[in-house]
Design an enzyme around this catalytic site. Structure first.
Site, PDB file in Angstrom:
ATOM      1  N   GLY A   1     -83.262 -15.284 -34.991  1.00  0.00           N
ATOM      2  CA  GLY A   1     -83.812 -14.782 -36.244  1.00  0.00           C
ATOM      3  C   GLY A   1     -83.654 -13.276 -36.356  1.00  0.00           C
ATOM      4  N   GLN A   2     -84.355 -12.716 -37.313  1.00  0.00           N
ATOM      5  CA  GLN A   2     -84.238 -11.276 -37.521  1.00  0.00           C
ATOM      6  C   GLN A   2     -84.887 -10.501 -36.388  1.00  0.00           C
ATOM      7  OE1 GLN A   2     -86.457 -11.026 -41.063  1.00  0.00           O
ATOM      8  NE2 GLN A   2     -84.959 -12.154 -42.296  1.00  0.00           N
ATOM      9  N   LYS A   3     -84.423  -9.269 -36.215  1.00  0.00           N
ATOM     10  CA  LYS A   3     -84.951  -8.421 -35.138  1.00  0.00           C
ATOM     11  C   LYS A   3     -86.440  -8.149 -35.311  1.00  0.00           C
ATOM     12  CE  LYS A   3     -81.253  -6.719 -32.691  1.00  0.00           C
ATOM     13  NZ  LYS A   3     -80.028  -6.884 -33.518  1.00  0.00           N
TER      14      LYS A   3
ATOM     15  N   ILE B   1     -88.684 -10.024 -36.469  1.00  0.00           N
ATOM     16  CA  ILE B   1     -89.435 -11.180 -36.006  1.00  0.00           C
ATOM     17  C   ILE B   1     -89.470 -11.194 -34.485  1.00  0.00           C
ATOM     18  CG2 ILE B   1     -89.376 -13.694 -35.837  1.00  0.00           C
ATOM     19  CD1 ILE B   1     -88.316 -13.693 -38.721  1.00  0.00           C
ATOM     20  N   ARG B   2     -88.335 -10.811 -33.911  1.00  0.00           N
ATOM     21  CA  ARG B   2     -88.230 -10.830 -32.465  1.00  0.00           C
ATOM     22  C   ARG B   2     -89.305  -9.983 -31.790  1.00  0.00           C
ATOM     23  NH1 ARG B   2     -82.268 -10.043 -31.062  1.00  0.00           N
ATOM     24  NH2 ARG B   2     -82.018 -12.068 -32.013  1.00  0.00           N
TER      25      ARG B   2
END
Ligand code: G3D
Length: 185
Positions: free
Chosen positions: A69-71, A73-74
């Site tokens: 997923g997107q950074k 979110i990470r």
């Protein structure tokens, strides 16, 4: 090992064993969980634009999410790394095209300091599909031999459809965790 960590280990009980199940989307995580009899899948944080599913597996709590997923979110995932005893990384063995992606994302995850002690089970899923890669081939492509030597890891071929390999895999990871974190039986 310091005294404090010894005490902490003794105090822990099996219910606290915490396993994260991770992998690219579509690798088969949800299907695996349903097959191993996970009931009551609850969804955490859908409002944040991504889901972390959580289930009980026997006495253990399993958290499940997709990587890739997107950074932004990470960085949020990190909250979930605390107290993680085991990682189950699911691979779609029939999706050769995405194995590079898969290696990269696994590499990123393993860089997390808070996951450095976690036992790692790789499930080479979808073995029922003809032409899917065998666990040994997946291990080579993911460069598992190149991992830090202190990492406890194992790769098991499985199929969420037939159930083949699933219990073998989970038994291994649970045993491995137990041998590390329980001082007394
Ligand atoms: P995810 O939770 O990791 O995103 P899912 O993955 O459990 O949703 O599975 C993604 C797709 O792969 C599903 O197909 C599912 O049925 C299929 N799948 C999962 N495990 C296996 C397996 O062992 N063998 C085969 N042949 N297929 C599997 P759909 O078509 O429903 O999207």
């Amino acid at each position: 090992m310091g005294l404090l960590s010894i005490i902490r280990k003794i105090k822990r009980n099996e219910k606290e064993m915490r396993i994260l199940m991770v992998g690219l989307d579509n690798s088969g995580k949800t299907t695996i969980v349903l097959k191993i009899n996970g009931e009551d899948i609850s969804i955490i944080s859908p409002t944040l634009g991504f889901n972390i599913k959580t289930i009980k597996y026997q006495k253990y709590s399993l958290n499940i999410w997709d990587v890739g997923g997107q950074k932004t979110i990470r960085s949020y995932w990190r909250n979930y790394f605390e107290q993680t005893d085991g990682l189950v990384w699911v691979v779609d063995s029939s999706d050769v095209r995405r194995l590079d992606d898969c290696r990269m994302e696994l590499g990123n995850l393993l860089k997390e300091e808070r996951l450095s002690g976690a036992s790692l089970l790789i499930l080479a899923n979808k073995q029922d599909i003809q032409g899917s890669l065998k666990p040994k081939e997946i291990a080579m492509i993911l460069n598992l031999d190149g991992m830090d030597k202190s990492r406890h890891w194992n790769i098991v071929g499985c199929s969420a459809y037939t159930g083949e390999g699933l219990f073998q895999g989970f038994d291994w990871v649970i045993q491995d965790i137990a041998s590390r974190i329980y001082v007394v039986d």
